[in-house]
Design an enzyme around this catalytic site. Structure first.
Site, mmCIF file in Angstrom:
data_model
loop_
_atom_site.group_PDB
_atom_site.id
_atom_site.type_symbol
_atom_site.label_atom_id
_atom_site.label_comp_id
_atom_site.label_asym_id
_atom_site.label_seq_id
_atom_site.Cartn_x
_atom_site.Cartn_y
_atom_site.Cartn_z
ATOM 1 N N HIS A 1 -16.320 3.437 -6.995
ATOM 2 C CA HIS A 1 -15.400 4.513 -6.624
ATOM 3 C C HIS A 1 -14.008 4.258 -7.198
ATOM 4 O O HIS A 1 -13.398 5.140 -7.806
ATOM 5 C CB HIS A 1 -15.337 4.620 -5.100
ATOM 6 C CG HIS A 1 -14.438 5.705 -4.606
ATOM 7 N ND1 HIS A 1 -14.871 6.983 -4.351
ATOM 8 C CD2 HIS A 1 -13.104 5.705 -4.322
ATOM 9 C CE1 HIS A 1 -13.858 7.727 -3.932
ATOM 10 N NE2 HIS A 1 -12.773 6.975 -3.915
ATOM 11 N N GLU A 2 -13.512 3.031 -7.017
ATOM 12 C CA GLU A 2 -12.167 2.732 -7.502
ATOM 13 C C GLU A 2 -12.113 2.781 -9.025
ATOM 14 O O GLU A 2 -11.122 3.233 -9.608
ATOM 15 C CB GLU A 2 -11.701 1.366 -6.982
ATOM 16 C CG GLU A 2 -11.773 1.192 -5.470
ATOM 17 C CD GLU A 2 -11.156 2.336 -4.685
ATOM 18 O OE1 GLU A 2 -10.204 2.985 -5.175
ATOM 19 O OE2 GLU A 2 -11.630 2.591 -3.561
ATOM 20 N N ARG B 1 -9.438 -3.088 7.922
ATOM 21 C CA ARG B 1 -9.973 -1.900 7.246
ATOM 22 C C ARG B 1 -10.255 -0.793 8.261
ATOM 23 O O ARG B 1 -11.095 -0.938 9.145
ATOM 24 C CB ARG B 1 -11.245 -2.273 6.491
ATOM 25 C CG ARG B 1 -11.775 -1.189 5.590
ATOM 26 C CD ARG B 1 -13.004 -1.699 4.850
ATOM 27 N NE ARG B 1 -13.664 -0.636 4.099
ATOM 28 C CZ ARG B 1 -14.843 -0.763 3.509
ATOM 29 N NH1 ARG B 1 -15.472 -1.937 3.586
ATOM 30 N NH2 ARG B 1 -15.385 0.248 2.863
ATOM 31 N N GLU C 1 -9.941 12.883 -4.702
ATOM 32 C CA GLU C 1 -11.042 12.196 -4.031
ATOM 33 C C GLU C 1 -12.386 12.903 -4.155
ATOM 34 O O GLU C 1 -13.425 12.246 -4.261
ATOM 35 C CB GLU C 1 -10.685 11.945 -2.567
ATOM 36 C CG GLU C 1 -9.490 11.018 -2.381
ATOM 37 C CD GLU C 1 -9.695 9.625 -2.971
ATOM 38 O OE1 GLU C 1 -10.824 9.288 -3.370
ATOM 39 O OE2 GLU C 1 -8.710 8.871 -3.030
ATOM 40 N N GLU D 1 -7.062 2.206 -5.900
ATOM 41 C CA GLU D 1 -7.313 2.329 -7.329
ATOM 42 C C GLU D 1 -6.119 2.033 -8.208
ATOM 43 O O GLU D 1 -6.007 2.605 -9.310
ATOM 44 C CB GLU D 1 -7.814 3.748 -7.613
ATOM 45 C CG GLU D 1 -6.798 4.865 -7.320
ATOM 46 C CD GLU D 1 -6.849 5.431 -5.917
ATOM 47 O OE1 GLU D 1 -6.344 6.542 -5.694
ATOM 48 O OE2 GLU D 1 -7.402 4.750 -5.026
ATOM 49 N N ASN D 2 -5.218 1.175 -7.803
ATOM 50 C CA ASN D 2 -4.036 0.888 -8.608
ATOM 51 C C ASN D 2 -4.442 0.558 -10.048
ATOM 52 O O ASN D 2 -5.257 -0.336 -10.271
ATOM 53 C CB ASN D 2 -3.266 -0.285 -8.006
ATOM 54 C CG ASN D 2 -2.913 -0.025 -6.558
ATOM 55 O OD1 ASN D 2 -2.340 0.999 -6.213
ATOM 56 N ND2 ASN D 2 -3.274 -0.958 -5.680
ATOM 57 N N HIS E 1 -11.772 6.305 -10.292
ATOM 58 C CA HIS E 1 -10.409 6.835 -10.208
ATOM 59 C C HIS E 1 -9.644 6.670 -11.527
ATOM 60 O O HIS E 1 -8.636 7.360 -11.739
ATOM 61 C CB HIS E 1 -9.637 6.118 -9.103
ATOM 62 C CG HIS E 1 -9.692 6.799 -7.778
ATOM 63 N ND1 HIS E 1 -9.256 8.099 -7.585
ATOM 64 C CD2 HIS E 1 -10.095 6.354 -6.560
ATOM 65 C CE1 HIS E 1 -9.403 8.424 -6.308
ATOM 66 N NE2 HIS E 1 -9.910 7.395 -5.669
ATOM 67 N N TYR F 1 -12.789 13.952 0.418
ATOM 68 C CA TYR F 1 -13.753 13.158 -0.333
ATOM 69 C C TYR F 1 -15.100 13.884 -0.422
ATOM 70 O O TYR F 1 -15.601 14.163 -1.516
ATOM 71 C CB TYR F 1 -13.985 11.805 0.341
ATOM 72 C CG TYR F 1 -12.834 10.845 0.304
ATOM 73 C CD1 TYR F 1 -12.876 9.708 -0.510
ATOM 74 C CD2 TYR F 1 -11.713 11.022 1.107
ATOM 75 C CE1 TYR F 1 -11.836 8.796 -0.533
ATOM 76 C CE2 TYR F 1 -10.664 10.115 1.084
ATOM 77 C CZ TYR F 1 -10.729 9.004 0.265
ATOM 78 O OH TYR F 1 -9.695 8.113 0.251
ATOM 79 N N LYS G 1 -11.793 2.029 8.216
ATOM 80 C CA LYS G 1 -13.161 2.555 8.290
ATOM 81 C C LYS G 1 -14.037 1.722 9.211
ATOM 82 O O LYS G 1 -14.943 2.255 9.871
ATOM 83 C CB LYS G 1 -13.766 2.597 6.886
ATOM 84 C CG LYS G 1 -15.203 3.035 6.835
ATOM 85 C CD LYS G 1 -15.758 2.962 5.427
ATOM 86 C CE LYS G 1 -17.228 3.345 5.381
ATOM 87 N NZ LYS G 1 -17.781 3.272 3.999
ATOM 88 N N GLY H 1 -11.057 0.149 1.828
ATOM 89 C CA GLY H 1 -12.098 -0.536 1.076
ATOM 90 C C GLY H 1 -11.571 -0.959 -0.279
ATOM 91 O O GLY H 1 -11.823 -2.066 -0.757
ATOM 92 N N GLY H 2 -10.833 -0.061 -0.895
ATOM 93 C CA GLY H 2 -10.208 -0.364 -2.171
ATOM 94 C C GLY H 2 -9.086 0.609 -2.432
ATOM 95 O O GLY H 2 -9.018 1.687 -1.832
ATOM 96 N N ASP I 1 -0.611 10.462 6.318
ATOM 97 C CA ASP I 1 -1.488 9.457 6.919
ATOM 98 C C ASP I 1 -2.347 10.065 8.022
ATOM 99 O O ASP I 1 -3.510 9.707 8.196
ATOM 100 C CB ASP I 1 -0.670 8.293 7.483
ATOM 101 C CG ASP I 1 -0.115 7.396 6.393
ATOM 102 O OD1 ASP I 1 -0.675 7.402 5.276
ATOM 103 O OD2 ASP I 1 0.877 6.700 6.639
ATOM 104 N N GLN J 1 0.878 -1.169 0.000
ATOM 105 C CA GLN J 1 0.000 0.000 0.000
ATOM 106 C C GLN J 1 0.917 1.220 0.000
ATOM 107 O O GLN J 1 1.480 1.591 1.028
ATOM 108 C CB GLN J 1 -0.929 0.008 1.220
ATOM 109 C CG GLN J 1 -1.779 1.248 1.353
ATOM 110 C CD GLN J 1 -2.618 1.561 0.121
ATOM 111 O OE1 GLN J 1 -3.066 0.655 -0.574
ATOM 112 N NE2 GLN J 1 -2.818 2.826 -0.169
ATOM 113 N N CYS J 2 1.062 1.836 -1.166
ATOM 114 C CA CYS J 2 2.059 2.898 -1.338
ATOM 115 C C CYS J 2 1.511 4.305 -1.128
ATOM 116 O O CYS J 2 2.288 5.247 -0.934
ATOM 117 C CB CYS J 2 2.693 2.807 -2.727
ATOM 118 S SG CYS J 2 3.791 1.388 -2.921
ATOM 119 N N GLN J 3 0.219 4.493 -1.212
ATOM 120 C CA GLN J 3 -0.335 5.820 -0.975
ATOM 121 C C GLN J 3 -0.254 6.141 0.518
ATOM 122 O O GLN J 3 -0.512 5.260 1.354
ATOM 123 C CB GLN J 3 -1.801 5.863 -1.434
ATOM 124 C CG GLN J 3 -2.352 7.264 -1.599
ATOM 125 C CD GLN J 3 -3.794 7.259 -2.076
ATOM 126 O OE1 GLN J 3 -4.621 6.480 -1.605
ATOM 127 N NE2 GLN J 3 -4.114 8.117 -3.021
#
Length: 572
Positions: free
Chosen positions: A279-280, A530, A302, A255-256, A283, A367, A532, A252-253, A359, A125-127
């Site tokens: 949503h993804e 997750r 977002e 968007e790669n 993107h 969003y 959320k 949740g997802g 982060d 997870q790079c973001q």
């Protein structure tokens, strides 16, 4: 000059345009052994500063193998350590050999007990700025790159990437991404994965025991893709595939491009949570194609994507469904704004983030406040004009990384008479009083019934029909006593639901009412990563005077969570 407050890179020293990446995945040592060949826009001499985080750099050479001196600066707790390569002659290509740290912030190494297949798993997870922990590069969205990769994995493991798969040579798999992407979209997952085709351009990967359920849950993705193209123009990434990851995935997802990462908590058995997939997918136009230049302009990713997601939902399921989504999100947004205000954090759409951890700044505001701003402009100029603006915006800035200033200049050019006062949205905290609302009579009735529920006859209690309705209904409840909470859970079918969002909401309600079953709480928190879904549970424990229990759960399961989840739950 550093343009991105979250990167050490000075793009005036030269711009990396392509990454040729060779990786060996070492599950036993929990590290990646890598070689990164970085191609620059033009050959130049002098210093070149790259971003790293806890990387062990073995050597740096030019394309001919001549060693290049380098030094690793002092690590900043947020940014990591700058790696400065000294070029005493014009260099157009660098080759860096390195390995990652066992605690690399982009990597989640999952043990066999944490997966459906009973085999180890690796995911990235790079973001927002974690790519620097797996490869030395200019880790800023301003430096878009193409890349190719050769990934060597153990035996029967299967890798997938945010790139097109190529030839396989034994345990080495090749991939290619010909479209330029921001580095936070570099992505790799390795595990016991099998594919299921969904349509001519779409496929889902998952662990074998999950694959058929995932294929059924996401069967409508081809229809979503067609609806999105009708709204926003041609899909520019060739294929739209996805992978369902183990439960430890923090979002949740993600968007790669070419390989959306999804949480298994979306598999509810009734397709009730596939809006996350919408949503993804959105993107692919807003975020991946037109990208924020840095985290100070994250709302451009977002806010636009929430707007696009709801337009897709409206096209497929009707206006009421899209409005229900917006109304529920408005409740969560106002709660988030209040929490951030109490914590002394900003809720403007764009603000100075120098010295702030992306982060820690991640929240619902870009969003949903971003969505509401775009909805306000749409309402001011009318949908037909805004639709033309949207498609022109995507076309103008395709494969570029832009700032809020770029957006404003284009808005002034295309819709000079929009009449929306933008400053309160962009630069002031909170929501402007004029923020659009999306009234849904059914939700209004459910909210009223929820607020009046204590003391009323259970025979008169409503039964929400959709997940969004149930979540909105639960969000409007006052504090319930234990017997009422249990009766309500039975009445609307919360106990034993497969829907992870409803399970999270029920556990939060049960904690506050003092009737939570500890085994049920433990099973959920121990299997889900997750953020959320976990944050409301931790907040409910704290609000109920059970801070020690919240801390116990954080300590015991922290090693299973991504660093962004750990950070979010530490302050929940």
């Amino acid at each position: 000059m550093r343009a991105d407050p979250h990167s050490h890179a000075d793009l005036e020293q030269g711009r990396v345009t392509h990454l040729s990446w060779v990786l060996t995945v070492d599950f036993e040592a929990r590290c990646l052994h890598g070689e990164a060949r970085l191609s620059l826009a033009e050959a130049a001499s002098g210093p070149l500063t790259l971003d790293t985080r806890s990387l062990h750099i073995h050597a740096v050479t030019d394309a001919d193998g001549r060693p290049l001196p380098f030094d690793l600066g002092t690590a900043d707790p947020i940014l990591g350590a700058p790696l400065t390569v000294h070029r005493d002659h014009p260099v157009g290509e660098l080759v860096l050999r390195y390995r990652t740290a066992t605690d690399a912030s982009a990597l989640l190494w999952l043990e066999a007990a944490q997966t459906a297949s009973g085999r180890p798993f690796l995911l990235t997870q790079c973001q927002a700025i974690h790519a620097r922990s797996i490869v030395p590069l200019q880790d800023t969205p301003r430096a878009r790159i193409t890349y190719d990769a050769a990934i060597t994995v153990p035996g029967e493991m299967v890798p997938v990437m945010s790139a097109a798969p190529g030839a396989r040579d034994g345990d080495t798999w090749r991939f290619d991404m010909p479209q330029p992407i921001p580095p936070y979209l570099l992505a790799l997952a390795v595990g016991d994965l099998v594919p299921r085709d969904l349509g001519p351009r779409t496929r889902v990967f998952a662990e074998p025991s999950v694959a058929d359920a995932a294929a059924w849950e996401f069967a409508d993705v081809e229809r979503m893709l067609a609806a999105a193209e009708d709204l926003f123009g041609p899909y520019r990434w060739d294929r739209y595939d996805a992978v369902v990851l183990p439960g430890a995935f923090p979002l949740g997802g993600m968007e790669n491009p070419r390989m959306t990462f999804l949480t298994p908590t979306l598999i509810a058995g009734d397709r009730s949570l596939v809006n996350v997939l919408a949503h993804e997918l959105a993107h692919s136009w807003t975020g991946n194609l037109v990208t924020n230049a840095d985290n100070e302009h994250f709302w451009l990713n977002e806010g636009w994507t929430v707007y696009a997601e709801r337009r897709i939902l409206e096209a497929l399921e009707g206006t009421e469904v899209a409005h229900q989504s917006a109304a529920l999100a408005r409740v969560r947004l106002e709660e988030q704004i209040a929490r951030r205000h109490d914590a002394g954090q900003r809720t403007a759409l764009t603000y100075d983030q120098a010295g702030l951890d992306p982060d820690a700044e991640f929240c619902l505001v870009p969003y949903e406040k971003g969505f509401l701003l775009l909805a306000a402009i749409e309402q001011a100029v009318g949908r037909p004009r805004f639709d033309r603006f949207t498609r022109a915006y995507i076309e103008r800035f395709a494969f570029q990384s832009i700032t809020t200033g770029d957006f404003l200049a284009f808005l002034a050019e295309q819709l000079p008479d929009h009449g929306v006062d933008l400053d309160p949205w962009l630069y002031e905290d909170g929501l402007p009083p004029s923020a659009p609302r999306f009234p849904v009579p059914r939700l209004d009735a459910l909210g009223s019934a929820a607020r009046d529920l204590p003391g009323t006859d259970p025979a008169t209690w409503p039964r929400p029909q959709r997940v969004a309705e149930t979540l909105y209904f639960l969000s409007q409840l006052p504090l319930l006593d234990g017997p009422t909470a249990l009766a309500l859970a039975e009445h609307i079918g919360l106990r034993g639901t497969r829907n992870a969002e409803l399970r999270s909401a029920w556990l939060s309600l049960a904690i506050r009412a003092g009737v939570v079953e500890e085994a049920e709480l433990e099973a959920f928190v121990g299997s889900v990563g997750r953020t959320k879904l976990l944050a409301p549970i931790v907040r409910a424990l704290v609000a109920s005077g059970r801070r020690d229990r919240a801390q116990d759960l954080r300590q015991r399961y922290a090693s299973r969570w991504h660093v962004s989840t750990r950070q979010a739950l530490a302050t929940a």
